[in-house]
Motif scaffolding. Structure first.
Motif, PDB file in Angstrom:
ATOM      1  N   GLU A   1     -14.737   1.205  -1.624  1.00 14.17           N
ATOM      2  CA  GLU A   1     -14.919   1.687  -2.983  1.00 14.17           C
ATOM      3  C   GLU A   1     -14.887   0.504  -3.948  1.00 14.17           C
ATOM      4  N   ARG A   2     -15.789   0.528  -4.910  1.00 15.79           N
ATOM      5  CA  ARG A   2     -15.808  -0.521  -5.945  1.00 15.79           C
ATOM      6  C   ARG A   2     -14.967  -0.067  -7.118  1.00 15.79           C
ATOM      7  N   ILE A   3     -14.097  -0.957  -7.578  1.00 16.75           N
ATOM      8  CA  ILE A   3     -13.206  -0.638  -8.694  1.00 16.75           C
ATOM      9  C   ILE A   3     -13.267  -1.780  -9.706  1.00 16.75           C
ATOM     10  N   PRO A   4     -13.694  -1.494 -10.943  1.00 17.72           N
ATOM     11  CA  PRO A   4     -13.677  -2.525 -11.981  1.00 17.72           C
ATOM     12  C   PRO A   4     -12.267  -2.696 -12.544  1.00 17.72           C
ATOM     13  N   VAL A   5     -11.881  -3.953 -12.765  1.00 23.16           N
ATOM     14  CA  VAL A   5     -10.558  -4.263 -13.304  1.00 23.16           C
ATOM     15  C   VAL A   5     -10.723  -5.245 -14.458  1.00 23.16           C
ATOM     16  N   SER A   6     -10.272  -4.840 -15.639  1.00 22.86           N
ATOM     17  CA  SER A   6     -10.244  -5.751 -16.781  1.00 22.86           C
ATOM     18  C   SER A   6      -8.873  -6.393 -16.814  1.00 22.86           C
ATOM     19  N   ILE A   7      -8.839  -7.697 -16.630  1.00 25.05           N
ATOM     20  CA  ILE A   7      -7.570  -8.404 -16.514  1.00 25.05           C
ATOM     21  C   ILE A   7      -7.763  -9.831 -17.001  1.00 25.05           C
ATOM     22  N   HIS A   8      -6.776 -10.357 -17.695  1.00 26.16           N
ATOM     23  CA  HIS A   8      -6.841 -11.746 -18.163  1.00 26.16           C
ATOM     24  C   HIS A   8      -5.962 -12.599 -17.258  1.00 26.16           C
ATOM     25  N   VAL A   9      -6.610 -13.508 -16.539  1.00 20.82           N
ATOM     26  CA  VAL A   9      -5.884 -14.450 -15.695  1.00 20.82           C
ATOM     27  C   VAL A   9      -6.331 -15.847 -16.110  1.00 20.82           C
ATOM     28  N   PRO A  10      -5.418 -16.655 -16.661  1.00 14.14           N
ATOM     29  CA  PRO A  10      -5.818 -17.998 -17.097  1.00 14.14           C
ATOM     30  C   PRO A  10      -6.213 -18.877 -15.916  1.00 14.14           C
ATOM     31  N   ALA A  11      -6.926 -19.941 -16.214  1.00 14.24           N
ATOM     32  CA  ALA A  11      -7.342 -20.883 -15.172  1.00 14.24           C
ATOM     33  C   ALA A  11      -6.106 -21.425 -14.467  1.00 14.24           C
ATOM     34  N   GLY A  12      -6.116 -21.371 -13.149  1.00 13.87           N
ATOM     35  CA  GLY A  12      -4.996 -21.852 -12.354  1.00 13.87           C
ATOM     36  C   GLY A  12      -3.832 -20.876 -12.279  1.00 13.87           C
ATOM     37  N   GLY A  13      -3.977 -19.694 -12.860  1.00  8.30           N
ATOM     38  CA  GLY A  13      -2.876 -18.734 -12.892  1.00  8.30           C
ATOM     39  C   GLY A  13      -3.024 -17.636 -11.865  1.00  8.30           C
ATOM     40  N   ARG A  14      -2.005 -16.811 -11.809  1.00  9.62           N
ATOM     41  CA  ARG A  14      -2.031 -15.648 -10.928  1.00  9.62           C
ATOM     42  C   ARG A  14      -1.351 -14.499 -11.640  1.00  9.62           C
ATOM     43  N   TYR A  15      -1.714 -13.276 -11.242  1.00  6.89           N
ATOM     44  CA  TYR A  15      -1.216 -12.105 -11.943  1.00  6.89           C
ATOM     45  C   TYR A  15      -1.186 -10.935 -10.973  1.00  6.89           C
ATOM     46  N   PRO A  16      -0.175 -10.065 -11.069  1.00  9.68           N
ATOM     47  CA  PRO A  16      -0.167  -8.888 -10.190  1.00  9.68           C
ATOM     48  C   PRO A  16      -1.260  -7.901 -10.580  1.00  9.68           C
ATOM     49  N   VAL A  17      -1.772  -7.227  -9.591  1.00  7.81           N
ATOM     50  CA  VAL A  17      -2.835  -6.245  -9.826  1.00  7.81           C
ATOM     51  C   VAL A  17      -2.578  -5.042  -8.921  1.00  7.81           C
ATOM     52  N   ALA A  18      -2.921  -3.853  -9.414  1.00 11.18           N
ATOM     53  CA  ALA A  18      -2.806  -2.645  -8.605  1.00 11.18           C
ATOM     54  C   ALA A  18      -3.979  -1.732  -8.938  1.00 11.18           C
ATOM     55  N   VAL A  19      -4.586  -1.166  -7.915  1.00 10.01           N
ATOM     56  CA  VAL A  19      -5.703  -0.245  -8.082  1.00 10.01           C
ATOM     57  C   VAL A  19      -5.430   1.002  -7.250  1.00 10.01           C
ATOM     58  N   VAL A  20      -6.037   2.096  -7.639  1.00  5.17           N
ATOM     59  CA  VAL A  20      -5.911   3.339  -6.885  1.00  5.17           C
ATOM     60  C   VAL A  20      -7.273   3.680  -6.317  1.00  5.17           C
ATOM     61  N   ALA A  21      -7.333   3.730  -4.996  1.00  7.75           N
ATOM     62  CA  ALA A  21      -8.583   4.057  -4.306  1.00  7.75           C
ATOM     63  C   ALA A  21      -8.533   5.508  -3.852  1.00  7.75           C
ATOM     64  N   ASP A  22      -9.650   6.192  -4.014  1.00  9.28           N
ATOM     65  CA  ASP A  22      -9.744   7.552  -3.488  1.00  9.28           C
ATOM     66  C   ASP A  22      -9.741   7.473  -1.976  1.00  9.28           C
TER      67      ASP A  22
ATOM     68  N   VAL B   1       0.867  -1.173   0.000  1.00  6.16           N
ATOM     69  CA  VAL B   1       0.000   0.000   0.000  1.00  6.16           C
ATOM     70  C   VAL B   1       0.904   1.222   0.000  1.00  6.16           C
ATOM     71  N   SER B   2       0.641   2.158  -0.892  1.00  8.54           N
ATOM     72  CA  SER B   2       1.447   3.378  -0.922  1.00  8.54           C
ATOM     73  C   SER B   2       0.547   4.591  -1.157  1.00  8.54           C
ATOM     74  N   GLN B   3       0.892   5.685  -0.496  1.00  6.83           N
ATOM     75  CA  GLN B   3       0.145   6.932  -0.636  1.00  6.83           C
ATOM     76  C   GLN B   3       0.554   7.618  -1.929  1.00  6.83           C
ATOM     77  N   MET B   4      -0.427   8.172  -2.625  1.00  6.45           N
ATOM     78  CA  MET B   4      -0.177   8.927  -3.840  1.00  6.45           C
ATOM     79  C   MET B   4      -0.968  10.226  -3.755  1.00  6.45           C
ATOM     80  N   GLU B   5      -0.698  11.130  -4.678  1.00  9.48           N
ATOM     81  CA  GLU B   5      -1.446  12.382  -4.681  1.00  9.48           C
ATOM     82  C   GLU B   5      -2.913  12.172  -5.007  1.00  9.48           C
ATOM     83  N   THR B   6      -3.196  11.182  -5.847  1.00  8.46           N
ATOM     84  CA  THR B   6      -4.566  10.952  -6.281  1.00  8.46           C
ATOM     85  C   THR B   6      -5.317   9.979  -5.390  1.00  8.46           C
TER      86      THR B   6
END
Length: 158
Positions: free
Chosen positions: A114-135, A69-74
């Motif tokens: 907060e609800r955030i929609p994420v379009s991401i392709h993760v294959p079955a059995g796979g894992r992937y990094p994700v990052a979102v910015v919450a107000d 978790v990191s603080q940003m201006e936004t």
């Protein structure tokens, strides 16, 4: 942006057809045939390609862990990893980003959600990094921890 691209292509085709008409009948008919064939190929590929349909998936088959978790201006950038334990590849996930205050010997209290929609392709059995910015409200107290919860999942159907 898509409309500008379509407008540019249509303009180019009209100019090409006009120029070939000026050059004579035979070049015009050759260019017109080429444009017709290209349009037919695009139409057939659009209608009959292997475009998989999106269907609702089981949110329990997807887990998201918070790694930083990191603080940003936004707002606050919450990064983590999304894991797909389901049978189908993930196409879209709706995440709840939750800020929690967890005092000792008490239940955690939700400070911000907060609800955030994420379009991401993760294959079955796979894992992937994700990052979102919450107000984050400026006057909100500093949360003890952030969580990412899966609310809805859309997967590629068969």
């Amino acid at each position: 942006m898509r409309y500008l691209l379509v407008l540019a292509v249509v303009t180019a085709v009209v100019v090409l057809l006009w120029g070939s008409w000026q050059a004579g009948r035979r070049p015009f008919y050759l260019v017109l045939t080429g444009v017709g064939v290209a349009s037919a190929v695009m139409l057939v590929s659009f209608l009959f390609t292997d475009q998989e349909r999106l269907v609702p998936g089981d949110p329990a088959s997807v887990t998201v862990t918070v790694t930083g978790v990191s603080q940003m201006e936004t707002g606050v950038r919450v990064s983590g990893e999304i894991s797909n334990r389901g049978e189908h590849a993930i196409a879209h996930v709706l995440l709840d980003t939750v800020a929690l205050s967890c005092p000792p010997a008490k239940a955690c209290e939700t400070l911000h959600e907060e609800r955030i929609p994420v379009s991401i392709h993760v294959p079955a059995g796979g894992r992937y990094p994700v990052a979102v910015v919450a107000d984050r409200d400026r006057d909100m107290q500093t949360p003890d921890r952030w969580e990412l919860r899966v609310r809805e999942v859309q997967v590629y159907g068969e």
